[in-house]
Write a protein that holds these residues in place. Structure first.
Motif, PDB file in Angstrom:
ATOM      1  N   HIS A   3       0.909  -0.408   0.486  1.00 41.10           N
ATOM      2  CA  HIS A   3       0.543   0.129   0.310  1.00 41.10           C
ATOM      3  C   HIS A   3       0.785   0.988   0.072  1.00 41.10           C
ATOM      4  O   HIS A   3       1.843   1.691   0.967  1.00 41.10           O
ATOM      5  N   GLU A   4       1.097   1.848  -1.187  1.00 40.54           N
ATOM      6  CA  GLU A   4       1.939   3.434  -1.383  1.00 40.54           C
ATOM      7  C   GLU A   4       1.457   4.235  -0.315  1.00 40.54           C
ATOM      8  O   GLU A   4       2.377   5.045  -0.099  1.00 40.54           O
ATOM      9  N   GLY A   5       0.149   4.573   0.582  1.00 39.86           N
ATOM     10  CA  GLY A   5       0.214   5.700   1.191  1.00 39.86           C
ATOM     11  C   GLY A   5      -0.017   5.198   2.715  1.00 39.86           C
ATOM     12  O   GLY A   5       1.219   5.798   2.596  1.00 39.86           O
ATOM     13  N   GLU A   6       0.536   3.402   2.752  1.00 39.59           N
ATOM     14  CA  GLU A   6       1.009   3.401   3.999  1.00 39.59           C
ATOM     15  C   GLU A   6       2.732   3.624   3.986  1.00 39.59           C
ATOM     16  O   GLU A   6       2.920   4.191   5.183  1.00 39.59           O
ATOM     17  N   VAL A   7       3.019   2.865   2.904  1.00 41.80           N
ATOM     18  CA  VAL A   7       4.919   3.168   3.155  1.00 41.80           C
ATOM     19  C   VAL A   7       5.015   4.477   3.175  1.00 41.80           C
ATOM     20  O   VAL A   7       6.239   4.581   4.197  1.00 41.80           O
ATOM     21  N   ALA A   8       4.379   5.706   2.820  1.00 37.25           N
ATOM     22  CA  ALA A   8       4.928   6.720   2.429  1.00 37.25           C
ATOM     23  C   ALA A   8       4.139   7.536   4.021  1.00 37.25           C
ATOM     24  O   ALA A   8       5.726   8.592   4.516  1.00 37.25           O
ATOM     25  N   VAL A   9       3.620   6.958   4.693  1.00 36.35           N
ATOM     26  CA  VAL A   9       3.667   7.838   5.945  1.00 36.35           C
ATOM     27  C   VAL A   9       4.383   7.099   7.408  1.00 36.35           C
ATOM     28  O   VAL A   9       4.326   6.977   7.901  1.00 36.35           O
ATOM     29  N   GLN A  10       4.359   5.428   7.097  1.00 36.00           N
ATOM     30  CA  GLN A  10       5.771   4.909   7.371  1.00 36.00           C
ATOM     31  C   GLN A  10       6.742   5.475   7.403  1.00 36.00           C
ATOM     32  O   GLN A  10       7.526   6.167   8.957  1.00 36.00           O
ATOM     33  N   ARG A  11       7.523   6.089   6.496  1.00 35.93           N
ATOM     34  CA  ARG A  11       8.659   6.304   5.960  1.00 35.93           C
ATOM     35  C   ARG A  11       8.921   7.802   6.629  1.00 35.93           C
ATOM     36  O   ARG A  11       9.626   7.679   8.107  1.00 35.93           O
ATOM     37  N   ARG A  12       7.674   8.518   7.412  1.00 33.81           N
ATOM     38  CA  ARG A  12       8.126   9.981   8.048  1.00 33.81           C
ATOM     39  C   ARG A  12       7.085   9.969   8.241  1.00 33.81           C
ATOM     40  O   ARG A  12       8.541  10.434  10.030  1.00 33.81           O
ATOM     41  N   ALA A  13       6.772   8.633   9.406  1.00 30.87           N
ATOM     42  CA  ALA A  13       6.938   8.656  10.780  1.00 30.87           C
ATOM     43  C   ALA A  13       8.508   7.933  11.264  1.00 30.87           C
ATOM     44  O   ALA A  13       8.232   7.687  12.268  1.00 30.87           O
ATOM     45  N   ALA A 176     -14.051   6.053   8.858  1.00 28.06           N
ATOM     46  CA  ALA A 176     -13.068   5.078   7.432  1.00 28.06           C
ATOM     47  C   ALA A 176     -13.003   6.060   6.267  1.00 28.06           C
ATOM     48  O   ALA A 176     -13.701   7.123   6.194  1.00 28.06           O
ATOM     49  N   THR A 177     -12.501   4.775   5.928  1.00 29.73           N
ATOM     50  CA  THR A 177     -11.571   5.941   5.029  1.00 29.73           C
ATOM     51  C   THR A 177     -11.648   4.447   3.983  1.00 29.73           C
ATOM     52  O   THR A 177     -11.763   3.572   3.695  1.00 29.73           O
ATOM     53  N   ALA A 178     -10.901   4.611   2.299  1.00 30.83           N
ATOM     54  CA  ALA A 178     -11.159   3.779   0.961  1.00 30.83           C
ATOM     55  C   ALA A 178      -9.852   4.588   0.783  1.00 30.83           C
ATOM     56  O   ALA A 178      -9.489   5.938   0.614  1.00 30.83           O
ATOM     57  N   ALA A 179      -9.620   3.823  -0.268  1.00 30.16           N
ATOM     58  CA  ALA A 179      -8.255   4.359  -1.315  1.00 30.16           C
ATOM     59  C   ALA A 179      -8.635   3.395  -2.825  1.00 30.16           C
ATOM     60  O   ALA A 179      -8.789   2.449  -2.808  1.00 30.16           O
ATOM     61  N   PRO A 180      -8.392   4.175  -3.880  1.00 28.15           N
ATOM     62  CA  PRO A 180      -8.557   3.232  -5.326  1.00 28.15           C
ATOM     63  C   PRO A 180      -8.219   2.178  -5.396  1.00 28.15           C
ATOM     64  O   PRO A 180      -6.419   2.320  -5.354  1.00 28.15           O
ATOM     65  N   LEU A 221      -5.680   7.542   3.413  1.00 20.63           N
ATOM     66  CA  LEU A 221      -6.091   9.547   4.120  1.00 20.63           C
ATOM     67  C   LEU A 221      -4.872   9.861   2.724  1.00 20.63           C
ATOM     68  O   LEU A 221      -4.830  11.309   2.018  1.00 20.63           O
ATOM     69  N   GLU A 222      -3.384   9.390   2.112  1.00 20.70           N
ATOM     70  CA  GLU A 222      -2.939  10.064   1.475  1.00 20.70           C
ATOM     71  C   GLU A 222      -2.789   9.660   0.269  1.00 20.70           C
ATOM     72  O   GLU A 222      -2.169  10.377  -0.583  1.00 20.70           O
ATOM     73  N   LEU A 223      -3.958   8.600  -0.077  1.00 22.01           N
ATOM     74  CA  LEU A 223      -4.351   8.347  -0.824  1.00 22.01           C
ATOM     75  C   LEU A 223      -5.092   9.215  -1.888  1.00 22.01           C
ATOM     76  O   LEU A 223      -5.738   9.166  -3.153  1.00 22.01           O
ATOM     77  N   ASP A 224      -6.293   9.286  -0.530  1.00 23.03           N
ATOM     78  CA  ASP A 224      -7.712   9.688  -1.103  1.00 23.03           C
ATOM     79  C   ASP A 224      -8.339  10.506   0.526  1.00 23.03           C
ATOM     80  O   ASP A 224      -8.562  10.053   1.111  1.00 23.03           O
ATOM     81  N   THR A 243     -19.118  12.867   7.069  1.00 24.95           N
ATOM     82  CA  THR A 243     -18.615  12.623   6.047  1.00 24.95           C
ATOM     83  C   THR A 243     -17.795  14.104   5.542  1.00 24.95           C
ATOM     84  O   THR A 243     -18.421  15.531   5.911  1.00 24.95           O
ATOM     85  N   GLY A 244     -16.457  14.176   5.125  1.00 25.82           N
ATOM     86  CA  GLY A 244     -15.663  14.917   4.801  1.00 25.82           C
ATOM     87  C   GLY A 244     -14.436  14.660   4.062  1.00 25.82           C
ATOM     88  O   GLY A 244     -14.248  14.019   3.651  1.00 25.82           O
ATOM     89  N   ASN A 245     -14.125  15.278   4.151  1.00 29.01           N
ATOM     90  CA  ASN A 245     -11.607  15.494   3.261  1.00 29.01           C
ATOM     91  C   ASN A 245     -11.328  15.999   4.524  1.00 29.01           C
ATOM     92  O   ASN A 245     -11.249  16.705   4.887  1.00 29.01           O
ATOM     93  N   ALA A 246     -10.011  14.535   4.723  1.00 28.54           N
ATOM     94  CA  ALA A 246      -8.860  15.122   5.659  1.00 28.54           C
ATOM     95  C   ALA A 246      -8.406  14.992   5.205  1.00 28.54           C
ATOM     96  O   ALA A 246      -7.191  14.327   4.250  1.00 28.54           O
ATOM     97  N   ARG A 247      -6.821  15.639   5.785  1.00 25.89           N
ATOM     98  CA  ARG A 247      -5.699  15.810   5.778  1.00 25.89           C
ATOM     99  C   ARG A 247      -4.728  15.511   7.023  1.00 25.89           C
ATOM    100  O   ARG A 247      -5.923  15.843   7.807  1.00 25.89           O
ATOM    101  N   THR A 248      -3.885  15.114   7.028  1.00 29.21           N
ATOM    102  CA  THR A 248      -2.829  14.906   8.318  1.00 29.21           C
ATOM    103  C   THR A 248      -1.964  15.935   8.345  1.00 29.21           C
ATOM    104  O   THR A 248      -1.269  16.739   7.424  1.00 29.21           O
ATOM    105  N   ASP A 249      -1.796  16.438   9.659  1.00 27.62           N
ATOM    106  CA  ASP A 249      -0.814  17.609   9.640  1.00 27.62           C
ATOM    107  C   ASP A 249       0.015  17.035  10.449  1.00 27.62           C
ATOM    108  O   ASP A 249       0.612  16.580  11.638  1.00 27.62           O
TER     109      ASP A 249
END
Length: 294
Positions: A3-13, A176-180, A221-224, A243-249
């Protein structure tokens, strides 16, 4: 599955493990997980509606209403009710995230897959099945399950004052979240009362504490940016769906100002459904999670 989004977040963390998150999750349901599902009077679900908005909700029944007849199938003998934002959506199959949580024992497990209505039940073909640590689960005991005589819904595009007050005293939420191409996911967040803050009627925020480093929610959320939140009135019967749109700060100074925070999740609200009678369990508060900061 990588999961590219998870990998990106894990690396940043700063997580450097070779296999974390979706990469280490299996599709089969262990016997212990099937037994746990059969004991539950409630399961939280998350999915996208036909307008691609994501919602989080819950299904209820007497223990035994959720079963696993084989290692890749979950059957839920319930469907979202008429006022539920997920009502009527499973005539055709769609991605579904689920979390079964038992606050009295602080146990939880997550199941992601593909769901479709069959008669008066929901049938799920599993893609991911895994348990989570007990962090941030407030200990509560279920004392009853009731069938409301009638339900009523209040809808809008922003929070009312009363809805903001419910969120401001919450110690629990579901997201709840989802990604393509990655499916849907449903997860739990907890903290001391007031850990979720509301900025007017269109924005809310909550800290992301140190969990199990899988980052499946933040990875999606990194991807969607779409997400759906569920808040409960534990002392009444209200279910509040947002429901809405989220971003990680990732701002370090902002996180340092709040005990335990590693980062923040900010949600821009686009829709609200409050169902009076939508929370069908009776609860007795026992104690706060020892993981809660502060």
């Amino acid at each position: 599955m990588i999961h590219e989004g998870e990998v990106a977040v894990q690396r940043r963390a700063g997580v450097r493990a070779a296999k974390m998150g979706s990469a280490r999750v299996e599709a089969e349901i262990p016997e212990v997980a099937a037994d746990f599902l059969a004991e539950q009077p409630m399961i939280v679900i998350g999915a996208a509606d036909d307008e691609r908005r994501i919602w989080s909700s819950a299904l209820y029944g007497w223990p035994g209403f959720v079963t696993a007849p084989d290692e890749r199938t979950v059957v839920i003998e319930a469907l979202p009710g008429g006022h539920d934002p997920l009502a009527g959506l499973f005539e055709t199959g769609r991605d579904l995230g689920m979390i079964a949580i038992e606050p009295e024992t602080r146990r939880r497990m997550r199941i992601n897959g593909w769901a479709r209505r069959e008669g008066e039940r929901l049938v799920v073909r599993t893609d991911q099945v895994y348990s989570n640590c007990p962090k941030f689960i407030q200990v509560r005991k279920v004392t009853g399950l009731f069938e409301p005589e009638e339900t009523e819904a209040v809808t809008g595009t922003e929070l009312t004052g009363a809805q903001s007050e419910l969120i401001a005293r919450a110690d629990t939420l579901f997201i709840a979240t989802a990604a393509p191409g990655k499916g849907a996911d449903a997860s739990h967040r907890g903290g001391p009362p007031g850990f979720v803050t509301v900025d007017g009627g269109k924005r809310l925020s909550f800290p992301d504490y140190q969990g199990n480093s899988m980052y499946m929610t933040l990875g999606n959320l990194e991807l969607d940016s779409r997400c759906g939140l569920l808040f409960w009135d534990f002392d009444g019967a209200r279910a509040l769906h947002v429901t809405g749109n989220a971003r990680t700060d990732w701002d370090v100074k902002r996180a340092a100002a709040v005990p335990g925070a590693k980062r923040f999740v900010d949600v821009e609200i686009t829709g609200v459904v409050e169902v009076l009678g939508g929370q069908r369990l009776r609860w007795e508060f026992v104690e706060a999670s020892r993981s809660n900061p502060g």
